[in-house]
Write a protein that holds these residues in place. Structure first.
Motif, mmCIF file in Angstrom:
data_model
loop_
_atom_site.group_PDB
_atom_site.id
_atom_site.type_symbol
_atom_site.label_atom_id
_atom_site.label_comp_id
_atom_site.label_asym_id
_atom_site.label_seq_id
_atom_site.Cartn_x
_atom_site.Cartn_y
_atom_site.Cartn_z
ATOM 1 N N PHE A 195 57.420 52.001 4.435
ATOM 2 C CA PHE A 195 56.702 50.832 4.952
ATOM 3 C C PHE A 195 57.367 50.327 6.237
ATOM 4 C CE2 PHE A 195 54.928 46.531 4.912
ATOM 5 C CZ PHE A 195 53.630 46.778 4.488
ATOM 6 N N LYS A 196 58.686 50.342 6.251
ATOM 7 C CA LYS A 196 59.427 49.885 7.434
ATOM 8 C C LYS A 196 59.174 50.810 8.623
ATOM 9 C CE LYS A 196 64.052 48.237 8.663
ATOM 10 N NZ LYS A 196 65.450 48.070 8.172
ATOM 11 N N SER A 197 59.106 52.112 8.372
ATOM 12 C CA SER A 197 58.833 53.079 9.437
ATOM 13 C C SER A 197 57.432 52.890 10.002
ATOM 14 C CB SER A 197 58.989 54.512 8.908
ATOM 15 O OG SER A 197 60.325 54.764 8.530
ATOM 16 N N ALA A 198 56.471 52.587 9.122
ATOM 17 C CA ALA A 198 55.102 52.355 9.576
ATOM 18 C C ALA A 198 55.051 51.163 10.529
ATOM 19 C CB ALA A 198 54.188 52.117 8.374
ATOM 20 N N GLN A 199 55.832 50.146 10.252
ATOM 21 C CA GLN A 199 55.920 48.996 11.152
ATOM 22 C C GLN A 199 56.611 49.373 12.462
ATOM 23 O OE1 GLN A 199 57.928 45.875 9.042
ATOM 24 N NE2 GLN A 199 56.117 45.238 7.929
ATOM 25 N N LYS A 200 57.686 50.122 12.353
ATOM 26 C CA LYS A 200 58.464 50.492 13.533
ATOM 27 C C LYS A 200 57.634 51.287 14.533
ATOM 28 C CE LYS A 200 62.556 53.151 14.899
ATOM 29 N NZ LYS A 200 63.695 53.978 14.410
ATOM 30 N N PHE A 201 56.840 52.228 14.020
ATOM 31 C CA PHE A 201 56.048 53.090 14.904
ATOM 32 C C PHE A 201 54.624 52.564 15.119
ATOM 33 C CE2 PHE A 201 59.321 55.929 13.125
ATOM 34 C CZ PHE A 201 59.869 56.393 14.319
ATOM 35 N N LYS A 202 54.433 51.256 14.814
ATOM 36 C CA LYS A 202 53.181 50.557 15.113
ATOM 37 C C LYS A 202 51.972 51.128 14.372
ATOM 38 C CE LYS A 202 55.607 48.361 18.246
ATOM 39 N NZ LYS A 202 56.123 47.001 17.991
ATOM 40 N N HIS A 203 52.211 51.788 13.236
ATOM 41 C CA HIS A 203 51.080 52.266 12.444
ATOM 42 C C HIS A 203 50.386 51.104 11.736
ATOM 43 C CE1 HIS A 203 52.109 56.296 13.425
ATOM 44 N NE2 HIS A 203 53.226 56.323 12.703
ATOM 45 N N ILE A 204 51.143 50.071 11.483
ATOM 46 C CA ILE A 204 50.579 48.849 10.925
ATOM 47 C C ILE A 204 51.144 47.670 11.694
ATOM 48 C CG2 ILE A 204 50.215 49.777 8.601
ATOM 49 C CD1 ILE A 204 52.787 48.405 7.743
ATOM 50 N N LYS A 205 50.371 46.609 11.797
ATOM 51 C CA LYS A 205 50.815 45.415 12.516
ATOM 52 C C LYS A 205 51.739 44.588 11.623
ATOM 53 C CE LYS A 205 46.701 44.963 15.426
ATOM 54 N NZ LYS A 205 47.428 45.183 16.682
ATOM 55 N N SER A 206 52.743 43.981 12.254
ATOM 56 C CA SER A 206 53.647 43.120 11.500
ATOM 57 C C SER A 206 54.426 42.223 12.450
ATOM 58 C CB SER A 206 54.627 43.957 10.679
ATOM 59 O OG SER A 206 55.543 43.131 9.998
ATOM 60 N N VAL A 207 54.669 40.985 12.004
ATOM 61 C CA VAL A 207 55.558 40.109 12.771
ATOM 62 C C VAL A 207 56.985 40.544 12.500
ATOM 63 C CG1 VAL A 207 53.948 38.171 12.724
ATOM 64 C CG2 VAL A 207 55.640 38.412 10.893
ATOM 65 N N LYS A 208 57.915 40.121 13.385
ATOM 66 C CA LYS A 208 59.288 40.576 13.268
ATOM 67 C C LYS A 208 60.168 39.628 12.461
ATOM 68 C CE LYS A 208 59.116 42.970 17.725
ATOM 69 N NZ LYS A 208 59.690 43.055 19.090
ATOM 70 N N ASN A 209 59.798 38.356 12.423
ATOM 71 C CA ASN A 209 60.655 37.382 11.745
ATOM 72 C C ASN A 209 59.824 36.178 11.294
ATOM 73 O OD1 ASN A 209 60.341 35.761 14.165
ATOM 74 N ND2 ASN A 209 61.892 37.119 15.082
ATOM 75 N N LYS A 210 60.493 35.225 10.656
ATOM 76 C CA LYS A 210 59.806 34.052 10.115
ATOM 77 C C LYS A 210 59.263 33.147 11.222
ATOM 78 C CE LYS A 210 62.205 33.809 5.686
ATOM 79 N NZ LYS A 210 63.034 32.977 4.784
ATOM 80 N N THR A 211 59.929 33.165 12.370
ATOM 81 C CA THR A 211 59.438 32.351 13.502
ATOM 82 C C THR A 211 58.057 32.834 13.930
ATOM 83 O OG1 THR A 211 61.704 31.975 14.262
ATOM 84 C CG2 THR A 211 59.925 31.611 15.853
ATOM 85 N N GLU A 212 57.906 34.136 14.076
ATOM 86 C CA GLU A 212 56.608 34.701 14.432
ATOM 87 C C GLU A 212 55.594 34.485 13.312
ATOM 88 O OE1 GLU A 212 56.623 38.705 15.757
ATOM 89 O OE2 GLU A 212 58.104 38.376 17.343
ATOM 90 N N LEU A 213 56.061 34.521 12.072
ATOM 91 C CA LEU A 213 55.179 34.284 10.929
ATOM 92 C C LEU A 213 54.562 32.889 11.010
ATOM 93 C CD1 LEU A 213 54.322 35.447 8.034
ATOM 94 C CD2 LEU A 213 56.149 33.969 7.166
ATOM 95 N N LYS A 214 55.403 31.884 11.254
ATOM 96 C CA LYS A 214 54.904 30.508 11.347
ATOM 97 C C LYS A 214 53.989 30.326 12.553
ATOM 98 C CE LYS A 214 58.822 28.430 8.943
ATOM 99 N NZ LYS A 214 59.977 27.497 9.025
ATOM 100 N N LYS A 215 54.344 30.988 13.648
ATOM 101 C CA LYS A 215 53.509 30.934 14.846
ATOM 102 C C LYS A 215 52.123 31.498 14.560
ATOM 103 C CE LYS A 215 53.413 32.435 19.671
ATOM 104 N NZ LYS A 215 54.117 33.231 20.722
ATOM 105 N N ASN A 216 52.082 32.611 13.821
ATOM 106 C CA ASN A 216 50.800 33.216 13.442
ATOM 107 C C ASN A 216 49.989 32.307 12.529
ATOM 108 O OD1 ASN A 216 51.184 35.490 14.941
ATOM 109 N ND2 ASN A 216 51.121 36.934 13.232
ATOM 110 N N GLU A 217 50.670 31.649 11.617
ATOM 111 C CA GLU A 217 49.977 30.743 10.684
ATOM 112 C C GLU A 217 49.294 29.606 11.444
ATOM 113 O OE1 GLU A 217 53.080 29.644 8.045
ATOM 114 O OE2 GLU A 217 52.768 31.359 6.690
ATOM 115 N N LYS A 218 50.001 29.077 12.451
ATOM 116 C CA LYS A 218 49.392 28.017 13.259
ATOM 117 C C LYS A 218 48.186 28.540 14.017
ATOM 118 C CE LYS A 218 53.664 25.362 13.935
ATOM 119 N NZ LYS A 218 54.660 24.867 14.935
ATOM 120 N N GLN A 219 48.321 29.738 14.572
ATOM 121 C CA GLN A 219 47.214 30.340 15.315
ATOM 122 C C GLN A 219 46.017 30.618 14.415
ATOM 123 O OE1 GLN A 219 47.001 30.514 18.459
ATOM 124 N NE2 GLN A 219 45.125 31.701 18.670
ATOM 125 N N ILE A 220 46.283 31.030 13.182
ATOM 126 C CA ILE A 220 45.199 31.272 12.217
ATOM 127 C C ILE A 220 44.442 29.979 11.949
ATOM 128 C CG2 ILE A 220 44.727 31.831 9.790
ATOM 129 C CD1 ILE A 220 47.011 33.901 9.989
#
Length: 545
Positions: A195-220
């Motif tokens: 799963f981590k490799s899929a994120q690393k090579f952009k096969h699936i989208k993912s935020v990098k940390n909790k800061t980006e997670l909260k930023k995404n939640e606000k945008q949603i």
């Protein structure tokens, strides 16, 4: 149990020795009272290892193989009152022959099949444990790499300590439990890694940390608000747009965008070709005759030949440009057709009353953006879940492993203390096995680092293993026993005789022991060797004449 061994190479004073028969308990190979060497005591114990599927007799007893040559060992086992006859040659030692009562070959099987048979008969067929993996460590014979008094679990000099500890858990029938839990941990780590490799090579989208997670939640939240407003303004038409329809429109529009970009690139290439082609069409009228007015000595013929070559090159390039331009035009036409088809599909899918194309596009884009942000957040949370699960399972496995190894360690140490107290009447410290972790252990006798104490500890360890597990036998060479003080040897011999499993030892100078001990050794004698004709093979090849 092993009943007998024979070979036509076993000699005594010029005659073939009769079959060597064995006792159910202690079996002693005696040397003389001078402690003579090179008479075959250790060699015979190596042959026992060969009988039980080992290879060291062939690979390490070099002098024997050189002087005796290829020879066959015959041997018989008895299980549940039934005899089983076999033979094995030092030539092709990868097979074992099944024989009749006269040791005539009936069939041949591989050594692996043969040792599996012995495992079943000795009821040692524990999960992931082979016969050699069990008993091979307890053939303590000179030339074998199992006589290290500080590492009793070692089957070879370079074997990692981890392998010995793993073998210990197998012999105590604890390995299956460990292996099952270990596989669960391994699978969890593999899932996390994938799963981590899929994120690393952009096969699936993912935020990098909790800061980006909260930023995404606000945008949603912002996008959801826009979506609600859009639906309120166009409530009648958008109420008919289901999620599948929205997804299809989004995918079609994405594909359409890609095709349009490709068409722009192709049209740009087409223009480049046209410019290059126009350059090739440019020709300049050349009057080479006029050139002579300025350069009377100019080679006009040579210049015309060069100009002719240039015309040929222009002709070839012009043909290639025309073909390339045609290919590009064909591709542009094909892409244009696909673009038209996609635009028609988008129109058909989005043909909903009261909803304009612009509104529908905006609705699809909002839905798509929201979903991508959610996916990025969910994948980040999923990876954290996998990490937590992997960590918890690893901690659980380590705790299980620690408990199992601690239990095995305690059983062995308790039994060794019992045996040591019998030998010394409770007056001396017992050897201890300390398993530090899954890949490291130590073995020693506290407050006694003498050679005799170390070898005594090794023998006590083996006897403890024999009594606590399904190990069927032990083999102890005189190399170990002669290092131990006589008083302790007397008690060890008594312990040997009290056990109901086969034990094979070699010993000499028995007259130095008390009469009772001498009587035991003589009574359990299966073979007595001596110099000048009484060696195992009837002679010693280390003499100069």
């Amino acid at each position: 149990m092993l009943i007998e061994i024979r070979s036509n190479k076993f000699m005594e004073n010029g005659k073939v020795r009769p079959p060597i028969t064995f006792n159910p308990g202690l079996n002693t190979v005696l040397g003389n009272n001078k402690g003579s060497n090179s008479i075959g005591k250790s060699t015979f114990l190596m042959i026992l290892d060969f009988v039980f599927g080992g290879e060291d007799y062939v690979n390490k007893s070099v002098d024997v193989q050189k002087n005796i040559g290829v020879h066959t060992i015959d041997f018989k086992f008895k299980f549940l009152e039934e005899d089983y006859n076999f033979s094995r040659s030092t030539g092709d030692y990868t097979v074992v022959n099944i024989c009749n009562e006269n040791y005539e070959t009936i069939d041949s099987i591989s050594v692996e099949e043969y040792t599996e048979f012995l495992s079943e008969q000795y009821k040692l067929n524990l999960p992931n444990l082979t016969l050699r993996g069990a008993i091979g460590r307890f053939f303590r014979v000179y030339q074998r790499e199992t006589t290290d008094e500080q590492f009793p679990l070692r089957s070879a000099i370079r074997e990692p300590e981890k392998n010995g500890i793993t073998a210990l858990t197998k012999i105590f029938n604890k390995y299956k439990l460990i292996m099952e839990q270990q596989n669960i941990v391994k699978n969890a780590k593999e899932e996390e890694k994938t799963f981590k490799s899929a994120q690393k090579f952009k096969h699936i989208k993912s935020v990098k940390n909790k800061t980006e997670l909260k930023k995404n939640e606000k945008q949603i939240n912002v996008l959801n608000e826009k979506l609600d407003n859009l639906m309120s303004e166009n409530s009648k038409g958008l109420s008919d747009v289901d999620s599948l329809q929205t997804k299809e429109i989004s995918e079609l529009r994405s594909e359409l965008s890609i095709l349009k970009r490709e068409r722009i690139q192709l049209e740009s290439q087409k223009k480049s070709y046209e410019i290059d082609n126009n350059f090739l069409k440019f020709t300049q009228q050349r009057d080479f005759e006029a050139l002579l007015e300025f350069f009377p000595n100019a080679n006009i013929k040579r210049i015309e030949e060069i100009e002719g070559f240039h015309k040929q090159v222009r002709t070839v390039l012009t043909k290639e440009f025309k073909q390339s331009r045609k290919n590009i035009l064909d591709m542009i036409d094909s892409i244009s057709e696909n673009i038209s088809t996609l635009e028609e599909k988008i129109t058909d899918v989005s043909n909903i009353p009261n909803v304009s194309q612009a509104v529908l596009t905006q609705y699809a884009d909002l839905q798509n953006d929201i979903q991508q942000l959610k996916d990025a957040n969910n994948n980040f949370l999923k990876l954290n879940e996998l990490k937590d699960r992997s960590t918890k399972l690893s901690d659980s496995f380590n705790l299980l492993l620690k408990e199992v190894l601690s239990d095995v360690e305690n059983q062995i140490n308790k039994k060794m203390k019992e045996l040591n107290d019998i030998i010394y009447n409770g007056t001396k410290t017992a050897p201890e096995l300390i398993i530090k972790k899954h890949n490291s252990y130590s073995f020693y006798t506290p407050n006694d680092s003498g050679t005799g104490a170390q070898y005594k500890g090794l023998i006590i360890f083996d006897i403890a293993m024999l009594t606590l597990t399904d190990l069927p036998l032990l083999v102890h060479d005189s190399l170990l026993l002669k290092q131990i003080e006589d008083e302790a040897i007397e008690k060890i011999i008594e312990i040997y005789t009290s056990l109901d499993k086969q034990i094979f030892i070699s010993l000499d100078k028995i007259n130095s022991y008390p009469i009772d001990t001498q009587n035991i050794l003589k009574k359990t004698k299966i073979l007595e060797l001596y110099p000048d004709g009484g060696e195992l093979f009837g002679y010693s090849w280390n003499k100069t004449n």
